[in-house]
Scaffold this active site. Structure first.
Site, PDB file in Angstrom:
ATOM      1  N   ASP A  18       0.834  -1.182   0.008  1.00 28.31           N
ATOM      2  CA  ASP A  18       0.009   0.129   0.051  1.00 28.31           C
ATOM      3  C   ASP A  18       0.863   1.003  -0.056  1.00 28.31           C
ATOM      4  OD1 ASP A  18      -2.181  -1.865   0.359  1.00 28.31           O
ATOM      5  OD2 ASP A  18      -1.921  -1.762   2.559  1.00 28.31           O
ATOM      6  N   GLU A 177     -11.372  -0.099  -2.754  1.00 27.02           N
ATOM      7  CA  GLU A 177     -10.435   0.630  -1.603  1.00 27.02           C
ATOM      8  C   GLU A 177      -9.489   1.276  -2.007  1.00 27.02           C
ATOM      9  OE1 GLU A 177      -9.516  -3.122   0.552  1.00 27.02           O
ATOM     10  OE2 GLU A 177      -8.027  -3.850  -1.445  1.00 27.02           O
TER      11      GLU A 177
END
Length: 491
Positions: A18, A177
């Site tokens: 991420d 997301e």
């Protein structure tokens, strides 16, 4: 040898999922999900997007499991928006978003401030066309921030429902997301991930939408997804959670993460690829094969190869190499420096302690360390390859016998090692085949009788977003001294 104008992914190896990246003048700063590690949120700096240098950590003590963050700059101040997930040692009861801030990316960073956002993850900061600040979260929902960025105004509202891939595509779950937003021309661009983080290799993917207002309506990219693993024979799997930004020469690049085919044990590693723009203003991932050698951003230095290190542990620092896994708030109090690194024991074995772990991106490596049990208290210490408290392998000493571990369990094998309170231990991981050695002072190396195969020590097996890391541990009631630790990648 990679030359000065080419690079090969990953640009930052090992489990660094991420990625969130920001350009600050002529530099780039990056951090990533640090999960249950402390210190958390390691900060890396680069001038060319290819070579990254550790500069510190922004979060000395996480308040929970640290998921995907976003870095933002506003009026000369820097912000990191952080979702914390409850852990057994935290006071949180549901996912909660906090923020820390600093006068520069080097800090000093504030303590976390609770934004009051519950049940959400993956924040993404943007300044709207009205000059106000907003935070997007998974879903995709949005809430306005106060001018100082340290509180919210109102409630989360749904602003984008995502792009739907064909039902026959093999993914883990839809899972909209990872919103990351940027402005180019008259458009705001919203970069998101769908398809699930783990699961099948063809799951995770990068999608894009755009709007003239942060409030929408959002128009989906006609070429979605712009990045996806289409075939399990590719080198990089589950590509997603991307940041798109300008490169050193004004061109555009995308950083994302992915699992390496055959080496899911290393976690999600950071990938770089060029971005081109269509005539009607849509970003396109321009590399034919991100697993191949690629042209680097203009002016990039030669890509630094992986290197080993040796440290006497007499000047041990947490953060760059070593972090505690799943620590309690006072975990660092277990450490002291005294002719090496002295670690106070905790728990009743590797699964009950908080080991010191080292992130690695090497397919094969060797690590060794000198281990000495101090005092007369019952204590056990040693060297592991550690995924989490349920999955690890390795061995240690307790002054009487040599405990050995495989699959997260103590094995029945009784290694015929001497009952010494000081030994040198070594683990060699050669593309998942793990061999161990030990040596008493003044004696020759002895190979441990049992070898292990660890290719299954990864997130899909254990249901936990971690990686397999070399680690040192100490359990029981006493103290252990570690000296002369050496790590060496193997070609």
């Amino acid at each position: 040898m990679i030359d000065a104008v080419h690079f090969t992914n990953p640009v930052l190896g090992g489990d660094r999922p991420d990625p969130s990246v920001i350009r600050v003048g002529d530099e780039y700063w990056m951090t990533y999900s640090s999960f249950q590690a402390a210190p958390g949120l390691p900060l890396y700096r680069s001038t060319d997007l290819v070579n990254w240098t550790y500069e510190g950590s922004a979060l000395p003590q996480p308040l929970g499991n640290t998921f995907a963050v976003d870095i933002a700059e506003h009026d000369g101040r820097f912000f990191i928006y952080i979702p914390f997930i409850p852990t057994p040692w935290s006071e949180l009861t549901e996912p909660s978003i906090f923020v820390i801030h600093a006068p520069s990316m080097r800090g000093p960073w504030s303590d976390p401030i609770d934004l009051g956002i519950r049940g959400a993850i993956d924040p993404g900061h943007v300044v709207g066309e009205d000059g106000r600040r907003y935070l997007f979260v998974n879903g995709i929902r949005m809430v306005r921030l106060t001018d100082d960025g340290l509180a919210t105004v109102g409630e989360l509202e749904q602003v984008y429902d995502g792009w739907r891939y064909p039902d026959e595509w093999v993914t883990e779950a839809y899972a909209l997301e990872g919103p990351k937003l940027f402005h180019r021309g008259e458009w705001f661009y919203l970069v998101s991930a769908v398809g699930g983080t783990a699961g099948p290799p063809t799951g995770h993917m990068v999608i894009v939408a755009r709007s003239r207002s942060v409030h929408g309506p959002w128009e989906n990219h006609p070429g979605n997804p712009i990045a996806r693993t289409q075939d399990a024979r590719e080198r990089w799997w589950s590509r997603g959670h991307a940041t798109i930004l300008r490169g050193p020469a004004g061109d555009w690049w995308m950083l994302s993460h992915g699992h390496e085919h055959g080496f899911r044990t290393l976690g999600r590693q950071i990938l770089l690829e060029p971005i081109a723009w269509t005539d009607d203003g849509w970003p396109v991932a321009a590399a034919d094969h991100i697993g191949a050698r690629q042209a680097a951003p203009a002016g990039a230095a030669p890509q630094r190869p992986a290197s080993g290190f040796a440290e006497d542990l007499g000047a041990f620092l947490l953060g760059e190499r070593w972090t505690f896994h799943a620590p309690s708030p006072d975990e660092a109090d277990r450490l002291r420096i005294d002719d090496g690194l002295v670690l106070r024991a905790r728990g009743d074995g590797p699964s009950g302690t908080s080991p010191l772990c080292l992130v690695t991106g090497d397919h094969s490596y060797e690590i060794e360390v000198d281990v000495e049990l101090l005092g007369e208290d019952p204590v056990e210490a040693g060297l592991l390859l550690y995924f989490n408290d349920r999955l690890f392998c390795g061995f240690g000493i307790d002054g009487e016998r040599m405990p050995s571990y495989s699959g997260g369990l103590r094995t029945h094998w009784r290694e015929p090692a001497p009952p010494d309170r000081r030994m040198r231990l070594r683990i060699c991981n050669e593309e998942h085949i793990v061999t161990s050695w030990y040596r008493s002072p003044g004696e020759d190396w002895v190979r441990h009788a049992i070898r292990y195969e660890t290719s299954g020590y990864h997130a899909n097996t254990a249901g936990d977003l971690q990686s397999l890391r070399p680690a040192i541990y100490a359990s029981g009631d006493g103290e252990v001294r570690f000296r002369d630790l050496r790590y060496r990648p193997l070609s």
